[in-house]
Design a protein around this motif. Structure first.
Motif, PDB file in Angstrom:
ATOM      1  N   PRO A 179       2.113  11.190  -6.323  1.00 26.76           N
ATOM      2  CA  PRO A 179       2.923  10.919  -7.633  1.00 26.76           C
ATOM      3  C   PRO A 179       2.047  10.282  -8.684  1.00 26.76           C
ATOM      4  N   ASN A 180       2.260  10.495  -9.744  1.00 27.45           N
ATOM      5  CA  ASN A 180       1.414   9.886 -10.833  1.00 27.45           C
ATOM      6  C   ASN A 180       1.162   8.541 -10.961  1.00 27.45           C
ATOM      7  N   SER A 181       2.600   7.780 -10.565  1.00 29.14           N
ATOM      8  CA  SER A 181       2.271   6.279 -10.289  1.00 29.14           C
ATOM      9  C   SER A 181       1.289   5.801  -9.470  1.00 29.14           C
ATOM     10  N   GLN A 233      -2.543   3.944  -9.832  1.00 32.44           N
ATOM     11  CA  GLN A 233      -2.921   2.805  -9.183  1.00 32.44           C
ATOM     12  C   GLN A 233      -4.378   2.948  -8.801  1.00 32.44           C
ATOM     13  N   ILE A 234      -4.642   4.044  -8.118  1.00 32.12           N
ATOM     14  CA  ILE A 234      -5.985   4.540  -7.549  1.00 32.12           C
ATOM     15  C   ILE A 234      -6.829   4.276  -8.999  1.00 32.12           C
ATOM     16  N   ILE A 235      -6.549   4.968  -9.677  1.00 32.96           N
ATOM     17  CA  ILE A 235      -7.539   5.060 -10.966  1.00 32.96           C
ATOM     18  C   ILE A 235      -7.924   3.857 -11.619  1.00 32.96           C
ATOM     19  N   GLU A 236      -6.894   2.888 -11.528  1.00 28.19           N
ATOM     20  CA  GLU A 236      -7.377   1.749 -11.902  1.00 28.19           C
ATOM     21  C   GLU A 236      -7.999   1.068 -11.055  1.00 28.19           C
ATOM     22  N   ILE A 237      -7.844   1.120  -9.883  1.00 26.67           N
ATOM     23  CA  ILE A 237      -9.025   0.328  -9.022  1.00 26.67           C
ATOM     24  C   ILE A 237     -10.397   0.984  -8.992  1.00 26.67           C
ATOM     25  N   VAL A 254       0.840   5.385   0.004  1.00 27.56           N
ATOM     26  CA  VAL A 254       0.139   6.603   0.618  1.00 27.56           C
ATOM     27  C   VAL A 254       0.384   6.973   1.802  1.00 27.56           C
ATOM     28  N   LYS A 255       0.694   5.827   2.754  1.00 32.52           N
ATOM     29  CA  LYS A 255       0.886   6.197   4.263  1.00 32.52           C
ATOM     30  C   LYS A 255       2.350   6.926   4.361  1.00 32.52           C
ATOM     31  N   LYS A 256       3.293   6.669   3.490  1.00 34.22           N
ATOM     32  CA  LYS A 256       4.577   7.263   3.345  1.00 34.22           C
ATOM     33  C   LYS A 256       4.222   8.739   3.005  1.00 34.22           C
ATOM     34  N   LEU A 257       3.590   9.108   1.969  1.00 35.59           N
ATOM     35  CA  LEU A 257       3.371  10.437   1.550  1.00 35.59           C
ATOM     36  C   LEU A 257       2.708  10.999   2.644  1.00 35.59           C
ATOM     37  N   LEU A 258       1.531  10.497   3.310  1.00 37.84           N
ATOM     38  CA  LEU A 258       0.894  11.229   4.397  1.00 37.84           C
ATOM     39  C   LEU A 258       1.983  11.605   5.590  1.00 37.84           C
ATOM     40  N   ILE A 259       2.673  10.737   5.999  1.00 37.09           N
ATOM     41  CA  ILE A 259       3.695  10.949   7.036  1.00 37.09           C
ATOM     42  C   ILE A 259       4.626  11.978   6.557  1.00 37.09           C
ATOM     43  N   ILE A 282     -13.990  11.147   6.136  1.00 39.19           N
ATOM     44  CA  ILE A 282     -15.300  10.790   5.946  1.00 39.19           C
ATOM     45  C   ILE A 282     -15.181   9.271   6.135  1.00 39.19           C
ATOM     46  N   PRO A 283     -15.791   8.551   6.841  1.00 45.36           N
ATOM     47  CA  PRO A 283     -15.866   6.964   7.218  1.00 45.36           C
ATOM     48  C   PRO A 283     -16.142   6.364   5.946  1.00 45.36           C
ATOM     49  N   LEU A 284     -15.418   5.135   5.590  1.00 43.63           N
ATOM     50  CA  LEU A 284     -15.657   4.342   4.656  1.00 43.63           C
ATOM     51  C   LEU A 284     -17.493   4.065   4.663  1.00 43.63           C
ATOM     52  N   SER A 285     -18.019   3.959   5.791  1.00 42.56           N
ATOM     53  CA  SER A 285     -19.296   3.613   6.028  1.00 42.56           C
ATOM     54  C   SER A 285     -20.276   4.841   5.488  1.00 42.56           C
ATOM     55  N   LYS A 286     -19.810   5.883   5.179  1.00 43.51           N
ATOM     56  CA  LYS A 286     -20.571   7.054   4.994  1.00 43.51           C
ATOM     57  C   LYS A 286     -20.641   7.224   3.463  1.00 43.51           C
ATOM     58  N   ASN A 287     -19.641   6.994   2.884  1.00 42.69           N
ATOM     59  CA  ASN A 287     -19.371   7.532   1.466  1.00 42.69           C
ATOM     60  C   ASN A 287     -18.501   6.886   0.615  1.00 42.69           C
ATOM     61  N   LYS A 288     -18.874   6.119  -0.343  1.00 44.53           N
ATOM     62  CA  LYS A 288     -17.857   4.988  -1.413  1.00 44.53           C
ATOM     63  C   LYS A 288     -17.035   6.321  -2.124  1.00 44.53           C
ATOM     64  N   ASP A 289     -17.725   7.363  -2.555  1.00 45.84           N
ATOM     65  CA  ASP A 289     -16.969   8.259  -3.402  1.00 45.84           C
ATOM     66  C   ASP A 289     -15.686   8.783  -2.626  1.00 45.84           C
ATOM     67  N   THR A 290     -15.710   8.865  -1.467  1.00 47.96           N
ATOM     68  CA  THR A 290     -14.429   9.407  -0.856  1.00 47.96           C
ATOM     69  C   THR A 290     -13.470   8.457  -0.218  1.00 47.96           C
ATOM     70  N   ALA A 291     -13.942   7.210  -0.410  1.00 48.21           N
ATOM     71  CA  ALA A 291     -13.306   5.904   0.235  1.00 48.21           C
ATOM     72  C   ALA A 291     -11.734   5.976  -0.199  1.00 48.21           C
ATOM     73  N   LEU A 292     -11.704   6.102  -1.487  1.00 46.58           N
ATOM     74  CA  LEU A 292     -10.265   6.047  -2.046  1.00 46.58           C
ATOM     75  C   LEU A 292      -9.785   7.523  -2.480  1.00 46.58           C
ATOM     76  N   ASN A 293     -10.185   8.522  -2.061  1.00 45.62           N
ATOM     77  CA  ASN A 293      -9.843   9.993  -2.260  1.00 45.62           C
ATOM     78  C   ASN A 293      -8.605  10.323  -1.416  1.00 45.62           C
ATOM     79  N   TYR A 294      -7.566  10.671  -1.729  1.00 46.18           N
ATOM     80  CA  TYR A 294      -6.480  10.846  -1.292  1.00 46.18           C
ATOM     81  C   TYR A 294      -6.622  12.226  -0.211  1.00 46.18           C
TER      82      TYR A 294
END
Length: 109
Positions: free
Chosen positions: A10-12, A16-20, A50-55, A81-93
Protein backbone atom coordinates in the motif's frame (compact mmCIF):
# COMPACT_ATOMS: atom_id res chain seq x y z
CA UNK A 1 8.66 -23.89 -2.11
CA UNK A 2 5.51 -21.91 -2.78
CA UNK A 3 5.28 -19.62 -5.81
CA UNK A 4 4.37 -16.20 -4.47
CA UNK A 5 2.83 -13.53 -6.63
CA UNK A 6 3.75 -10.22 -5.05
CA UNK A 7 0.79 -7.87 -4.83
CA UNK A 8 2.83 -4.84 -3.85
CA UNK A 9 2.67 -2.51 -0.90
CA UNK A 10 0.00 0.00 0.00
CA UNK A 11 1.16 3.56 -0.61
CA UNK A 12 1.37 4.32 3.12
CA UNK A 13 3.78 1.44 3.80
CA UNK A 14 5.74 2.11 0.63
CA UNK A 15 6.13 5.75 1.69
CA UNK A 16 7.51 4.67 5.08
CA UNK A 17 10.16 2.58 3.34
CA UNK A 18 11.02 5.40 0.93
CA UNK A 19 11.53 7.73 3.89
CA UNK A 20 13.94 5.25 5.49
CA UNK A 21 15.87 4.90 2.21
CA UNK A 22 16.15 8.71 1.92
CA UNK A 23 17.21 9.18 5.54
CA UNK A 24 20.73 10.21 6.49
CA UNK A 25 20.80 7.29 8.91
CA UNK A 26 20.29 4.76 6.09
CA UNK A 27 22.68 6.53 3.74
CA UNK A 28 25.39 6.46 6.42
CA UNK A 29 25.19 2.67 6.89
CA UNK A 30 28.15 1.02 5.15
CA UNK A 31 27.21 -1.66 2.60
CA UNK A 32 29.08 -4.34 4.54
CA UNK A 33 27.86 -3.49 8.06
CA UNK A 34 25.33 -6.26 8.61
CA UNK A 35 24.76 -5.26 12.23
CA UNK A 36 23.82 -1.70 11.24
CA UNK A 37 21.60 -2.95 8.40
CA UNK A 38 19.88 -5.32 10.83
CA UNK A 39 19.40 -2.47 13.31
CA UNK A 40 17.60 -0.32 10.72
CA UNK A 41 15.49 -3.29 9.61
CA UNK A 42 14.56 -4.20 13.19
CA UNK A 43 13.98 -0.68 14.50
CA UNK A 44 12.77 1.47 11.60
CA UNK A 45 11.28 -0.82 8.96
CA UNK A 46 7.46 -1.24 9.22
CA UNK A 47 7.84 -4.96 9.94
CA UNK A 48 4.40 -5.55 11.42
CA UNK A 49 2.60 -4.07 8.40
CA UNK A 50 4.87 -5.88 5.94
CA UNK A 51 4.57 -9.20 7.78
CA UNK A 52 0.77 -8.91 7.68
CA UNK A 53 0.91 -8.31 3.91
CA UNK A 54 3.31 -11.20 3.34
CA UNK A 55 1.09 -13.60 5.28
CA UNK A 56 -1.94 -12.43 3.29
CA UNK A 57 -0.10 -12.77 -0.04
CA UNK A 58 1.09 -16.25 0.87
CA UNK A 59 -2.39 -17.27 2.01
CA UNK A 60 -1.10 -17.90 5.54
CA UNK A 61 1.54 -20.41 4.47
CA UNK A 62 5.27 -20.49 5.16
CA UNK A 63 7.11 -19.87 1.90
CA UNK A 64 9.43 -22.83 2.59
CA UNK A 65 7.54 -25.65 4.30
CA UNK A 66 3.87 -24.65 3.76
CA UNK A 67 3.06 -24.74 7.47
CA UNK A 68 0.36 -22.34 8.56
CA UNK A 69 1.80 -19.02 9.78
CA UNK A 70 0.07 -16.27 11.72
CA UNK A 71 0.78 -12.79 13.02
CA UNK A 72 2.62 -14.09 16.06
CA UNK A 73 6.14 -14.59 17.36
CA UNK A 74 6.41 -17.97 15.59
CA UNK A 75 6.54 -16.36 12.16
CA UNK A 76 9.09 -13.95 10.78
CA UNK A 77 10.26 -12.07 7.72
CA UNK A 78 13.02 -13.74 5.73
CA UNK A 79 15.32 -12.04 3.23
CA UNK A 80 15.82 -14.04 0.03
CA UNK A 81 19.12 -12.24 -0.54
CA UNK A 82 20.59 -11.92 2.99
CA UNK A 83 21.23 -8.55 4.61
CA UNK A 84 24.92 -9.42 4.69
CA UNK A 85 25.04 -9.75 0.89
CA UNK A 86 23.34 -6.68 -0.52
CA UNK A 87 22.30 -3.42 1.13
CA UNK A 88 20.22 -2.48 -1.93
CA UNK A 89 17.82 -5.40 -1.37
CA UNK A 90 17.68 -5.18 2.44
CA UNK A 91 14.46 -3.13 2.48
CA UNK A 92 13.07 -4.25 -0.89
CA UNK A 93 9.63 -5.84 -0.53
CA UNK A 94 10.34 -8.15 -3.46
CA UNK A 95 13.19 -9.66 -1.44
CA UNK A 96 11.00 -10.61 1.53
CA UNK A 97 9.10 -13.76 2.45
CA UNK A 98 6.89 -14.74 5.36
CA UNK A 99 8.22 -17.89 7.01
CA UNK A 100 7.70 -20.00 10.11
CA UNK A 101 10.34 -20.38 12.81
CA UNK A 102 11.29 -23.83 11.53
CA UNK A 103 9.74 -25.52 14.55
CA UNK A 104 12.04 -23.81 17.05
CA UNK A 105 9.08 -23.11 19.34
CA UNK A 106 8.28 -26.83 19.44
CA UNK A 107 11.66 -27.82 20.92
CA UNK A 108 11.21 -28.86 24.52
CA UNK A 109 7.45 -29.33 24.31
Amino acid sequence: MLYIKKEGLPNSVNQQIIEILRSDNWKSVPDDDTQALRSVFDNEFPKSNVKKLLIHEQKGLCAYCMRRIHMDSYSRIEHIIPLSKNKDTALNYGNLLGVCDGGKHLVGE
